[in-house]
Design a protein around this motif. Structure first.
Motif, mmCIF file in Angstrom:
data_model
loop_
_atom_site.group_PDB
_atom_site.id
_atom_site.type_symbol
_atom_site.label_atom_id
_atom_site.label_comp_id
_atom_site.label_asym_id
_atom_site.label_seq_id
_atom_site.Cartn_x
_atom_site.Cartn_y
_atom_site.Cartn_z
ATOM 1 N N LEU A 325 -116.930 38.824 17.051
ATOM 2 C CA LEU A 325 -117.157 37.382 17.053
ATOM 3 C C LEU A 325 -116.519 36.677 15.855
ATOM 4 O O LEU A 325 -115.794 35.685 16.018
ATOM 5 C CB LEU A 325 -118.659 37.071 17.101
ATOM 6 C CG LEU A 325 -119.273 37.044 18.496
ATOM 7 C CD1 LEU A 325 -120.789 37.037 18.435
ATOM 8 C CD2 LEU A 325 -118.757 35.841 19.278
ATOM 9 N N TYR A 326 -116.759 37.156 14.649
ATOM 10 C CA TYR A 326 -116.231 36.456 13.473
ATOM 11 C C TYR A 326 -114.704 36.444 13.445
ATOM 12 O O TYR A 326 -114.097 35.364 13.292
ATOM 13 C CB TYR A 326 -116.786 37.056 12.178
ATOM 14 C CG TYR A 326 -116.282 36.318 10.958
ATOM 15 C CD1 TYR A 326 -116.921 35.158 10.514
ATOM 16 C CD2 TYR A 326 -115.148 36.755 10.272
ATOM 17 C CE1 TYR A 326 -116.447 34.459 9.415
ATOM 18 C CE2 TYR A 326 -114.665 36.057 9.173
ATOM 19 C CZ TYR A 326 -115.318 34.917 8.747
ATOM 20 O OH TYR A 326 -114.846 34.224 7.664
ATOM 21 N N PRO A 327 -114.030 37.604 13.572
ATOM 22 C CA PRO A 327 -112.562 37.552 13.550
ATOM 23 C C PRO A 327 -111.967 36.709 14.679
ATOM 24 O O PRO A 327 -110.928 36.074 14.501
ATOM 25 C CB PRO A 327 -112.135 39.019 13.668
ATOM 26 C CG PRO A 327 -113.341 39.754 14.122
ATOM 27 C CD PRO A 327 -114.521 38.996 13.632
ATOM 28 N N SER A 328 -112.626 36.663 15.826
ATOM 29 C CA SER A 328 -112.110 35.862 16.932
ATOM 30 C C SER A 328 -112.158 34.370 16.607
ATOM 31 O O SER A 328 -111.177 33.638 16.827
ATOM 32 C CB SER A 328 -112.910 36.144 18.209
ATOM 33 O OG SER A 328 -112.719 37.476 18.637
ATOM 34 N N SER A 337 -104.378 27.163 19.515
ATOM 35 C CA SER A 337 -103.543 26.873 20.683
ATOM 36 C C SER A 337 -104.303 27.348 21.906
ATOM 37 O O SER A 337 -105.193 28.210 21.806
ATOM 38 C CB SER A 337 -102.191 27.580 20.585
ATOM 39 O OG SER A 337 -102.343 28.974 20.757
ATOM 40 N N ALA A 338 -103.965 26.791 23.052
ATOM 41 C CA ALA A 338 -104.659 27.160 24.293
ATOM 42 C C ALA A 338 -104.505 28.650 24.570
ATOM 43 O O ALA A 338 -105.453 29.320 25.002
ATOM 44 C CB ALA A 338 -104.126 26.337 25.454
ATOM 45 N N GLY A 339 -103.313 29.203 24.305
ATOM 46 C CA GLY A 339 -103.070 30.616 24.571
ATOM 47 C C GLY A 339 -103.909 31.527 23.704
ATOM 48 O O GLY A 339 -104.501 32.502 24.187
ATOM 49 N N VAL A 340 -103.975 31.223 22.412
ATOM 50 C CA VAL A 340 -104.752 32.051 21.478
ATOM 51 C C VAL A 340 -106.236 31.985 21.809
ATOM 52 O O VAL A 340 -106.927 33.017 21.878
ATOM 53 C CB VAL A 340 -104.495 31.605 20.023
ATOM 54 C CG1 VAL A 340 -105.490 32.275 19.072
ATOM 55 C CG2 VAL A 340 -103.070 31.934 19.610
ATOM 56 N N VAL A 341 -106.741 30.778 21.992
ATOM 57 C CA VAL A 341 -108.175 30.620 22.282
ATOM 58 C C VAL A 341 -108.532 31.316 23.590
ATOM 59 O O VAL A 341 -109.558 32.003 23.683
ATOM 60 C CB VAL A 341 -108.547 29.126 22.328
ATOM 61 C CG1 VAL A 341 -110.010 28.951 22.740
ATOM 62 C CG2 VAL A 341 -108.312 28.475 20.976
ATOM 63 N N THR A 342 -107.710 31.173 24.602
ATOM 64 C CA THR A 342 -107.978 31.798 25.897
ATOM 65 C C THR A 342 -107.996 33.310 25.790
ATOM 66 O O THR A 342 -108.903 33.973 26.324
ATOM 67 C CB THR A 342 -106.917 31.369 26.931
ATOM 68 O OG1 THR A 342 -106.943 29.942 27.062
ATOM 69 C CG2 THR A 342 -107.189 32.002 28.283
ATOM 70 N N ALA A 343 -107.017 33.883 25.102
ATOM 71 C CA ALA A 343 -106.957 35.340 24.952
ATOM 72 C C ALA A 343 -108.185 35.876 24.221
ATOM 73 O O ALA A 343 -108.742 36.920 24.597
ATOM 74 C CB ALA A 343 -105.686 35.733 24.198
ATOM 75 N N LEU A 344 -108.637 35.166 23.201
ATOM 76 C CA LEU A 344 -109.799 35.625 22.433
ATOM 77 C C LEU A 344 -111.081 35.491 23.246
ATOM 78 O O LEU A 344 -111.968 36.359 23.172
ATOM 79 C CB LEU A 344 -109.899 34.836 21.130
ATOM 80 C CG LEU A 344 -108.782 35.130 20.119
ATOM 81 C CD1 LEU A 344 -108.817 34.137 18.974
ATOM 82 C CD2 LEU A 344 -108.903 36.565 19.590
ATOM 83 N N ILE A 345 -111.201 34.438 24.028
ATOM 84 C CA ILE A 345 -112.378 34.280 24.886
ATOM 85 C C ILE A 345 -112.426 35.391 25.937
ATOM 86 O O ILE A 345 -113.489 35.940 26.255
ATOM 87 C CB ILE A 345 -112.386 32.888 25.548
ATOM 88 C CG1 ILE A 345 -112.674 31.816 24.500
ATOM 89 C CG2 ILE A 345 -113.420 32.825 26.663
ATOM 90 C CD1 ILE A 345 -114.042 31.914 23.846
#
Length: 435
Positions: A325-328, A337-345
């Motif tokens: 959770l914290y590193p994400s 960015s939409a790509g980074v946030v989506t991949a982490l979710i």
């Protein structure tokens, strides 16, 4: 994916199950999750249009305060959930699962229709937010009893060897509902002008949601009805061992319900307000979490049936979620960015579903059948009311008072840690027959 047999006699599978030889398991699953589908569809739509609802019904000079008021109206519906959990859960144990499930879906649909039809603050003044709050309270009461009766139905109806798979559809249906809600919201956002969306477009998803009610009632009419039980049962419903399991269930749900409402419902608002992503690009983020929930929950549920143990997957998934959770959230804030946030979710939801889906069978299996719906409904309602329904409001408030956009990660970490301890203390039930 494991398929359902078209017809079966439940009495051949496990002791105490209702006879459902003329009804397919597919229909039973659909009937059981229809109310959950409506509930989380409504949650998704409300969360997606939280900023719009804030502007129309809870106007304030500070837009953050306005958003907090709208989220408070969302959260206040959870005040009625424990009452609904105790009342309707008990009703389901005494009068049968079908009667309770029919009542809950009708009340939820009524609340959704009221939200979709209520005039704005500019039209009727203070009455507008009062009506919205009243509709949320009505929905909360119904939702409090829905989960226990529906999950008990999924658990008790069908082959003993696929209980985990069937029960996991309660969580998978949340993903399906969120996809429906976010998909419809995305279409409206892209196809309508900002003025049309603010004027009438946001109402469309709430009114469409009411169409789930007649379908759900039709499906639930085909559920096998159980005979009503007398209120003066020989077995106590307040045995100390059961009360202890009730408390453990509340805290076992705690961390995962917080994670649900933050990662699946608050993230679009968070991405717009604090990561400064354009509203239209958050559609990708909004669909990632529910898609993983829909795809992965039945797989984890089926795997727990094959392992004949629920706790190993549950404990490993929750531990991994705590670690990530914290590193994400750090990466989201440093590389927005939409790509980074989506991949982490997607990564977080993979382990979230692993830690949650098997527990949807583990928790109700810890209670005997004659009190299962009541204990489960009330535990779920209390946990979701105290922690899930307030999660968006709490993290938004924490960000505001601390100025730290990492607050959602810290809050989820604490809650999931408590949840991990609680679920580890429940009895392993994968090999147990239902009573």
């Amino acid at each position: 994916m494991k398929s359902f047999p078209d017809n079966y006699d439940d009495n051949r599978v496990h002791r105490g199950g209702p006879r459902t030889s003329t009804v397919s398991q597919r229909r039973i699953v659909a009937a059981a999750v229809a109310g959950n589908l409506l509930e989380f569809y409504d949650f998704t739509v409300y969360s997606f249009f939280a900023l719009t609802i804030a502007k129309l019904f809870f106007p304030a000079t500070d837009p953050v305060v306005s958003t907090l008021l709208a989220l408070s109206a969302f959260a206040i519906g959870f005040v009625a959930r424990p009452v609904g959990g105790f009342v309707l859960g008990h009703y389901a144990d005494r009068r049968g699962r079908r009667a309770a499930l029919t009542l809950t879906i009708a009340l939820m649909a009524l609340g959704s229709a009221i939200i979709g039809l209520t005039p704005t603050y500019a039209t009727i003044g203070l009455a507008a937010p009062v009506i919205i709050i009243g509709a949320r309270l009505l929905q909360g009461f119904a939702q409090g009893g829905e989960f226990g009766a529906a999950t008990a139905t999924l658990l008790e109806t069908g082959a003993a060897g696929s209980r985990g798979f069937r029960a996991s559809w309660q969580l998978a249906s949340q993903g399906a509902a969120a996809l429906m809600g976010s998909g419809l919201a995305a279409i409206l956002t892209y196809r309508l002008s900002s003025e049309a969306l603010l004027d009438w477009g946001w109402r469309v998803p709430f009114l469409i949601g009411t169409l789930i009610m007649p379908v759900g009632i039709y499906l639930r009419r085909h559920l096998a009805e159980e005979p009503a039980r007398e209120a003066s049962g020989a077995r106590s419903t307040l045995e100390p061992a059961l009360v202890k399991k009730w408390f453990l269930t509340v805290f076992a749900i705690m961390g995962m319900t917080v994670a649900t409402y933050v990662m699946m419902y608050y993230i679009p608002t968070y991405a717009i307000q604090y990561l400064h992503l354009p509203r239209k690009t958050t559609v990708l983020v909004a669909t990632a979490a529910p898609l993983i929930s829909l795809l992965m929950c039945p797989l984890w549920g089926a795997l727990s049936d094959r392992m004949k143990a629920r706790k190993p997957l549950t404990i490993f998934g929750r531990t991994a979620l705590i670690v990530l959770l914290y590193p994400s959230f750090w990466l989201m804030n440093h590389f927005p960015s939409a790509g980074v946030v989506t991949a982490l979710i997607v990564l977080l939801m993979f382990f979230y579903t692993m830690g949650s889906a098997p527990a949807y069978a583990l928790m109700p299996e810890n209670f005997p059948k004659h009190v299962r719906a009541g204990y489960l409904a009330s535990a779920y309602a209390v946990a979701v009311s105290l922690f899930g329904g307030t999660a968006q409001l709490v993290v938004a408030w924490l960000i505001r008072v601390t100025g730290n956009t990492m607050a959602p990660a810290w809050y989820m970490i604490v809650c999931v840690m408590v949840s991990l301890v609680a679920v580890s203390m429940l009895e392993e039930t994968g090999r147990r027959s239902l009573d």
